[in-house]
Design a protein around this motif. Structure first.
Motif, mmCIF file in Angstrom:
data_model
loop_
_atom_site.group_PDB
_atom_site.id
_atom_site.type_symbol
_atom_site.label_atom_id
_atom_site.label_comp_id
_atom_site.label_asym_id
_atom_site.label_seq_id
_atom_site.Cartn_x
_atom_site.Cartn_y
_atom_site.Cartn_z
ATOM 1 N N ARG A 83 -9.382 10.066 -117.956
ATOM 2 C CA ARG A 83 -8.039 10.652 -118.078
ATOM 3 C C ARG A 83 -8.111 12.171 -117.997
ATOM 4 O O ARG A 83 -7.268 12.814 -117.360
ATOM 5 C CB ARG A 83 -7.368 10.226 -119.387
ATOM 6 C CG ARG A 83 -6.772 8.834 -119.342
ATOM 7 C CD ARG A 83 -5.887 8.546 -120.552
ATOM 8 N NE ARG A 83 -6.543 8.726 -121.842
ATOM 9 C CZ ARG A 83 -7.277 7.800 -122.445
ATOM 10 N NH1 ARG A 83 -7.453 6.611 -121.880
ATOM 11 N NH2 ARG A 83 -7.836 8.047 -123.619
ATOM 12 N N LEU A 84 -9.097 12.756 -118.666
ATOM 13 C CA LEU A 84 -9.271 14.206 -118.601
ATOM 14 C C LEU A 84 -9.516 14.653 -117.164
ATOM 15 O O LEU A 84 -8.910 15.615 -116.694
ATOM 16 C CB LEU A 84 -10.431 14.663 -119.495
ATOM 17 C CG LEU A 84 -10.790 16.149 -119.395
ATOM 18 C CD1 LEU A 84 -9.646 17.027 -119.902
ATOM 19 C CD2 LEU A 84 -12.076 16.436 -120.149
ATOM 20 N N ALA A 85 -10.383 13.956 -116.469
ATOM 21 C CA ALA A 85 -10.676 14.307 -115.074
ATOM 22 C C ALA A 85 -9.419 14.200 -114.214
ATOM 23 O O ALA A 85 -9.136 15.096 -113.407
ATOM 24 C CB ALA A 85 -11.779 13.412 -114.526
ATOM 25 N N ALA A 86 -8.646 13.145 -114.385
ATOM 26 C CA ALA A 86 -7.407 12.967 -113.611
ATOM 27 C C ALA A 86 -6.410 14.079 -113.942
ATOM 28 O O ALA A 86 -5.733 14.612 -113.052
ATOM 29 C CB ALA A 86 -6.801 11.598 -113.897
ATOM 30 N N HIS A 87 -6.335 14.437 -115.211
ATOM 31 C CA HIS A 87 -5.445 15.514 -115.645
ATOM 32 C C HIS A 87 -5.843 16.829 -114.984
ATOM 33 O O HIS A 87 -5.002 17.585 -114.503
ATOM 34 C CB HIS A 87 -5.503 15.621 -117.175
ATOM 35 C CG HIS A 87 -4.767 16.778 -117.744
ATOM 36 N ND1 HIS A 87 -3.395 16.837 -117.802
ATOM 37 C CD2 HIS A 87 -5.219 17.945 -118.282
ATOM 38 C CE1 HIS A 87 -3.027 17.978 -118.358
ATOM 39 N NE2 HIS A 87 -4.116 18.664 -118.657
ATOM 40 N N ARG A 88 -7.129 17.093 -114.948
ATOM 41 C CA ARG A 88 -7.610 18.337 -114.344
ATOM 42 C C ARG A 88 -7.371 18.354 -112.842
ATOM 43 O O ARG A 88 -7.017 19.386 -112.278
ATOM 44 C CB ARG A 88 -9.089 18.544 -114.667
ATOM 45 C CG ARG A 88 -9.293 18.983 -116.105
ATOM 46 C CD ARG A 88 -10.740 19.210 -116.416
ATOM 47 N NE ARG A 88 -10.870 19.974 -117.645
ATOM 48 C CZ ARG A 88 -12.012 20.431 -118.103
ATOM 49 N NH1 ARG A 88 -13.139 20.201 -117.442
ATOM 50 N NH2 ARG A 88 -12.054 21.115 -119.235
ATOM 51 N N VAL A 89 -7.564 17.224 -112.192
ATOM 52 C CA VAL A 89 -7.299 17.150 -110.756
ATOM 53 C C VAL A 89 -5.819 17.421 -110.497
ATOM 54 O O VAL A 89 -5.456 18.171 -109.591
ATOM 55 C CB VAL A 89 -7.733 15.785 -110.178
ATOM 56 C CG1 VAL A 89 -7.183 15.578 -108.780
ATOM 57 C CG2 VAL A 89 -9.251 15.670 -110.179
#
Length: 161
Positions: A83-89
């Motif tokens: 989720r963090l990675a998707a948020h950052r993307v």
């Protein structure tokens, strides 16, 4: 099996495994996950864990963020890290505000100064069968990656003590 000499030690302190040093395992994982989307789910965890166990191969300015990501993973699991990675993307989208969002990681300790004393689990200890790291299923592979991540966080935390 032949005796392993001190020259058969990785810079993280681990002894070489059947595939060689940790870097050989790391490259093997990266290659295998390219053809296995389910295995690729652990990619970010594999990368930050490897770099934190081998900081001489990392960019120092990113290690603190990577350490915090690893703590998030150990604390909240793979879905939280994804989720963090998707948020950052999403935040890096050209239509969004351009900034690196660190808010989700502020609850986690910064990377301590110094060097960890060693790791109770490392990449060169991963089992491989018929050239695959997921020979016994993705869940088992994920458990092994999490064990290495936990050992990495634990060792770095001991630097603070």
């Amino acid at each position: 099996m032949a005796d392993i000499s001190m020259t058969d030690r990785c810079d993280c302190g681990a002894t070489a495994g059947p595939l060689g040093m940790c870097v050989d395992y790391y490259h093997g994982i990266l290659a295998e996950e390219q053809s296995d989307p389910q295995m690729f789910r652990w990619h970010a965890c594999v990368v930050v864990t490897y770099l934190l166990q081998h900081p001489s191969r990392a960019h120092e300015k990113y290690l603190d963020d990577q350490y915090r990501q690893l703590q998030l993973y150990v604390d909240q699991g793979l879905d939280a890290l994804l989720r963090l990675a998707a948020h950052r993307v999403a935040r890096n989208n050209h239509r969004a505000r351009r900034s690196h969002d660190t808010a989700p990681l502020t609850a986690y300790a910064p990377l301590p100064k110094g060097e960890p004393p060693g790791f109770s689990a490392s990449f060169s200890g991963l089992p491989v069968k018929d050239g695959s790291f997921v020979f016994d299923g993705h869940s088992a592979y994920g458990d092994r990656i999490k064990a290495i991540a936990e050992a990495t966080v634990e060792s770095w935390k001991s630097v603070q003590s």
